[in-house]
Design an enzyme around this catalytic site. Structure first.
Site, short mmCIF file in Angstrom:
data_model
loop_
_atom_site.label_atom_id
_atom_site.label_comp_id
_atom_site.label_asym_id
_atom_site.label_seq_id
_atom_site.Cartn_x
_atom_site.Cartn_y
_atom_site.Cartn_z
N GLU A 188 74.68 33.25 19.34
CA GLU A 188 73.22 33.22 19.23
C GLU A 188 72.55 33.63 20.52
O GLU A 188 72.84 33.11 21.60
CB GLU A 188 72.72 31.84 18.81
CG GLU A 188 71.22 31.86 18.59
CD GLU A 188 70.67 30.63 17.91
OE1 GLU A 188 69.51 30.68 17.46
OE2 GLU A 188 71.40 29.63 17.82
N GLU A 283 65.65 27.23 10.60
CA GLU A 283 65.74 26.46 11.83
C GLU A 283 64.36 26.34 12.49
O GLU A 283 64.08 26.96 13.51
CB GLU A 283 66.76 27.06 12.79
CG GLU A 283 67.18 26.03 13.82
CD GLU A 283 68.14 26.57 14.85
OE1 GLU A 283 69.12 25.87 15.15
OE2 GLU A 283 67.92 27.67 15.38
#
Length: 308
Positions: A188, A283
């Protein structure tokens, strides 16, 4: 909201895992309108623990059932690795029963949010390998496929090229562990602090190309990438062959789509047209509190998912 806060919140509530009774009848009694239809979505959006607790209660299992009843077919659980084996198995069993997918959980042995793998030090690489092995066993309990990896902060005492090589070396070691099990670690790229080693998609793309493994790909978090680089559709297309997982959050605020500046309907349509079949991790936080805020999240996804 920072990733570390998501993980911390998940761990704090991990004990609230027992199921309740009469959930189906309770949820069926909730009034819905056409916007909140319970049909499945065009893309596979994945809520997380706490997002619908005002409707479903504190139990994560009850929340998963509520997510299913509202048309969601996947979940995310960043702090899953920190749960007890019993909790992991209960989550996995319910997902299997409902035919739902597990999105990412985080491979975190405690070194993600500090200077670690960029240093090349054996202690950090060994800890990473140990955590990868532990993650394989956890993934089996919920049939997970994707696992988030964050290689930590810059080592300011080393040239960038040396740090880059150290990260590649560690990622290759992780890929060797995950490949035999068909698991994919997704790196990420984040915007939380300028100390993070991976901050732009092209950097993560270069790491994945260098590792050259089907088990090392990109987690493209739209919220973070809007903050650090923008030009979302062009960047997605440029790095598409290495993107294996996508996360959502509007900017500013990191709340549900329609609350910020990102044109999510266009992005969702673009991803659908490209044939994306993976999970879309939600998220982000809720822009409003209580049941009203939870219904607003569902309504926002119904609106932005209406792109066909």
């Amino acid at each position: 909201m920072k990733r570390s806060e998501f993980i911390r919140n998940s761990l704090l509530t991990a004990g609230a895992i027992t199921t309740g009774a009469g959930l189906t009848n309770t949820f069926a009694a909730e009034k819905t309108n056409d916007t909140l239809s319970d049909k499945t979505f065009n893309l596979d959006y994945a809520p997380h623990q706490g997002m619908f607790q005002n409707h479903a209660g504190k139990s994560f299992l009850d929340q998963i059932q509520f997510m299913y009843d509202k048309g969601f077919r996947s979940i995310e659980d960043n702090g899953y690795l920190g749960r007890s084996v019993e909790e992991q198995e209960k989550i996995g069993n319910l997902l299997a029963k409902l035919g739902m997918r597990m999105g990412v959980f985080v491979v975190d042995g405690g070194d993600n949010w500090k200077t670690s793998l960029t240093t090349g030090k054996k202690e950090f690489k060994d800890k990473f390998i140990e955590t990868c092995k532990k993650s394989v066993e956890a993934a089996k309990r919920c049939n997970a496929k994707w696992l988030t990896v964050v290689p930590g902060f810059y080592e300011r005492n080393l040239p960038y090229g040396n740090q880059f090589a150290n990260v590649i070396d560690a990622m290759r070691a992780g890929a060797e562990i995950f490949e035999p099990h068909g698991l994919i670690m997704v790196l990420e790229t984040l915007s939380d602090t300028p100390e993070l080693f991976l901050q732009k998609t092209n950097e993560t793309y270069a790491v994945c190309k260098a590792v050259n493994s089907p088990s090392c790909k990109i987690l493209y978090d739209i919220y973070h990438m809007q903050r650090t680089e923008g030009d979302l559709i062009k960047t997605i297309d440029r790095c598409w062959d290495e993107i294996a997982y996508i996360q959502i959050g509007d900017n500013p605020g990191r709340k549900e789509p329609t609350t910020g500046e990102i044109n999510y309907k266009n992005l969702f349509k673009h991803l659908h047209n490209k044939g994306y079949k993976g999970v879309m991790g939600m998220e982000h936080g809720n822009s409003k509190g209580g049941k009203e805020g939870e219904l607003a999240v569902i309504s926002a996804y119904r609106a932005e998912d209406n792109f066909l």
